[in-house]
Scaffold this active site. Structure first.
Site, PDB file in Angstrom:
ATOM      1  N   HIS A   4      48.861   1.519  26.472  1.00 27.39           N
ATOM      2  CA  HIS A   4      50.321   1.577  26.505  1.00 27.39           C
ATOM      3  C   HIS A   4      50.887   1.553  25.097  1.00 27.39           C
ATOM      4  O   HIS A   4      50.288   0.985  24.184  1.00 27.39           O
ATOM      5  CB  HIS A   4      50.952   0.477  27.365  1.00 27.39           C
ATOM      6  CG  HIS A   4      50.727  -0.966  26.991  1.00 27.39           C
ATOM      7  ND1 HIS A   4      49.489  -1.558  26.912  1.00 27.39           N
ATOM      8  CD2 HIS A   4      51.618  -1.957  26.714  1.00 27.39           C
ATOM      9  CE1 HIS A   4      49.627  -2.848  26.625  1.00 27.39           C
ATOM     10  NE2 HIS A   4      50.914  -3.122  26.481  1.00 27.39           N
TER      11      HIS A   4
ATOM     12  N   HIS B 281      53.649 -12.781  22.029  1.00 29.70           N
ATOM     13  CA  HIS B 281      54.551 -11.655  21.732  1.00 29.70           C
ATOM     14  C   HIS B 281      55.837 -12.131  21.049  1.00 29.70           C
ATOM     15  O   HIS B 281      56.933 -11.734  21.419  1.00 29.70           O
ATOM     16  CB  HIS B 281      54.935 -10.930  23.017  1.00 29.70           C
ATOM     17  CG  HIS B 281      53.813 -10.288  23.774  1.00 29.70           C
ATOM     18  ND1 HIS B 281      52.825 -10.998  24.394  1.00 29.70           N
ATOM     19  CD2 HIS B 281      53.546  -8.987  24.032  1.00 29.70           C
ATOM     20  CE1 HIS B 281      51.989 -10.161  24.998  1.00 29.70           C
ATOM     21  NE2 HIS B 281      52.412  -8.941  24.794  1.00 29.70           N
TER      22      HIS B 281
ATOM     23  N   GLU C 214      45.844  -4.447  22.725  1.00 27.42           N
ATOM     24  CA  GLU C 214      45.574  -5.707  23.447  1.00 27.42           C
ATOM     25  C   GLU C 214      44.173  -5.710  24.060  1.00 27.42           C
ATOM     26  O   GLU C 214      43.675  -6.769  24.470  1.00 27.42           O
ATOM     27  CB  GLU C 214      46.625  -5.927  24.538  1.00 27.42           C
ATOM     28  CG  GLU C 214      48.001  -6.237  23.955  1.00 27.42           C
ATOM     29  CD  GLU C 214      49.119  -6.284  24.991  1.00 27.42           C
ATOM     30  OE1 GLU C 214      50.210  -6.761  24.657  1.00 27.42           O
ATOM     31  OE2 GLU C 214      48.915  -5.841  26.150  1.00 27.42           O
TER      32      GLU C 214
ATOM     33  N   HIS D 186      49.213  -7.669  31.671  1.00 28.40           N
ATOM     34  CA  HIS D 186      50.171  -8.779  31.743  1.00 28.40           C
ATOM     35  C   HIS D 186      51.634  -8.304  31.629  1.00 28.40           C
ATOM     36  O   HIS D 186      52.493  -9.047  31.154  1.00 28.40           O
ATOM     37  CB  HIS D 186      49.841  -9.824  30.669  1.00 28.40           C
ATOM     38  CG  HIS D 186      49.939  -9.311  29.257  1.00 28.40           C
ATOM     39  ND1 HIS D 186      49.052  -9.661  28.262  1.00 28.40           N
ATOM     40  CD2 HIS D 186      50.816  -8.466  28.651  1.00 28.40           C
ATOM     41  CE1 HIS D 186      49.394  -9.066  27.130  1.00 28.40           C
ATOM     42  NE2 HIS D 186      50.468  -8.342  27.344  1.00 28.40           N
TER      43      HIS D 186
HETATM   44  C1  DHB Z   1      54.915  -3.979  28.724  1.00 26.26           C
HETATM   45  C2  DHB Z   1      53.546  -4.217  28.535  1.00 26.26           C
HETATM   46  C3  DHB Z   1      53.112  -5.314  27.785  1.00 26.26           C
HETATM   47  O1  DHB Z   1      51.798  -5.598  27.519  1.00 26.26           O
HETATM   48  C4  DHB Z   1      54.029  -6.200  27.251  1.00 26.26           C
HETATM   49  O2  DHB Z   1      53.564  -7.269  26.593  1.00 26.26           O
HETATM   50  C5  DHB Z   1      55.385  -5.963  27.405  1.00 26.26           C
HETATM   51  C6  DHB Z   1      55.838  -4.855  28.150  1.00 26.26           C
HETATM   52  C7  DHB Z   1      55.416  -2.841  29.556  1.00 26.26           C
HETATM   53  O3  DHB Z   1      54.650  -1.923  29.893  1.00 26.26           O
HETATM   54  O4  DHB Z   1      56.592  -2.869  29.934  1.00 26.26           O
HETATM   55 FE    FE Z   2      51.626  -7.211  26.013  1.00 26.09          FE
END
Ligand code: DHB
Ligand code: FE
Length: 284
Positions: free
Chosen positions: A193, A59, A240, A12
């Site tokens: 990530h 978030h 997540e 997302h």
């Molecule tokens: C990014 C990924 C995410 O899941 C998020 O909530 C905000 C930013 C990213 O990779 O930029």
């Molecule tokens: Fe996220």
């Protein structure tokens, strides 16, 4: 009786929303990610869901660090999107399914879960972007929404085991719902990530592929790790994955992989998309 048609699992990343707004889906940076969606659209055309039950994480929009429910279920007639700071355009509002939400809440509380119930709830990019990906250019969303937010942000986080159990309890609630609805489950976020700290930019493709291979056939194997193991393997936002594990739990039948796509990176994220159809179990 309602039917759980299957699950859609997708990243997302906010930049996806900006790419959609700018219409750059076919540019070389974006094409490998957006190319994962025509098979999802074809599957949705034949699965024809009327309701989406979405496991996602807020978030800092509807909940902030001062008040952070571990699990929150929306029971509103309508949900608005807002931007918690990415500069994204606003996405269309979502029609709720409050009767179904309360049925799920009743079942969860009756199964010893303690969800926060939200009769007013803003939803952020982690819910709106997956809708844009699944139903691009729809004048209005073709499904009603039941949002279920999982805390993947502030420690202590729920365990993967608890998230899988939550999903299974939601699946049991849906199976006991008398309405004729066709229900699709969404799990959003991931895969690996990490946006902050010394490991910012961390991606672990071997672990991501393991998760993609295991989620359908053996979600209990993913649930045997603890949340900190996932953070070590997938990064602090890669946790997540808990949303994916919960969504997988709501698929109560025999699951069949329909499509998957994996592309590194989109922004700081290993981007993944997968559809698992939920087939009725073969009668004994
Ligand atoms: C990014 C990924 C995410 O899941 C998020 O909530 C905000 C930013 C990213 O990779 O930029
Ligand atoms: Fe996220």
């Amino acid at each position: 009786m309602s039917t759980i048609v299957g699950g859609i699992f997708t990243s997302h990343v906010p930049a996806i929303g900006a790419a959609i707004a700018k219409g750059v889906q076919q540019e070389p940076y974006w094409k490998p990610f957006f190319d994962g969606f025509p098979p999802v659209h074809r599957w949705l055309e034949q699965a024809k869901p009327d309701v989406a039950v979405v496991f996602y994480n807020d978030h800092g929009l509807n909940f902030f660090l001062d008040k952070m429910p571990t699990f929150a279920v929306g029971a509103a007639p309508r949900y608005e999107n807002a931007d918690e700071g990415w500069g994204l355009p606003l996405f269309k509002p979502f029609e709720g399914a409050p009767d179904l939400s309360w049925h799920i809440i009743d079942h969860l509380v009756g199964s010893d879960f303690d969800p926060t119930t939200c009769q007013q709830m803003l939803v952020d990019h982690s819910l709106a972007i997956p809708f844009e990906l699944c139903w691009p250019e729809a004048a209005a969303w073709p499904v009603k929404l039941v949002p279920i937010a999982i805390n993947t942000v502030q420690h202590p986080l729920p365990s993967p085991r608890r998230c899988l159990a939550l999903g299974r309890a939601v699946g049991a609630a849906l199976e006991s719902w008398d309405g004729p609805e066709r229900i699709v489950i969404l799990g959003t976020g991931g895969l690996s990530h990490q946006l902050d700290g010394e490991r910012a930019g961390f991606i672990n493709t071997a672990y991501d592929r393991h998760c993609l291979d295991t989620l359908g056939p053996d979600p209990d194997a993913l649930a045997r790790q603890d949340a900190l193991d996932i953070i070590e393997q997938a990064g602090s936002q890669g946790v997540e994955l808990l949303n994916w594990i919960a969504a997988r739990g709501a698929l109560t039948g025999r699951v069949e992989e329909v499509t998957r796509n994996y592309h590194v990176p989109i922004s700081n994220t290993a981007a993944a998309t997968m559809v698992l159809a939920n087939e009725a179990p073969v009668p004994a």
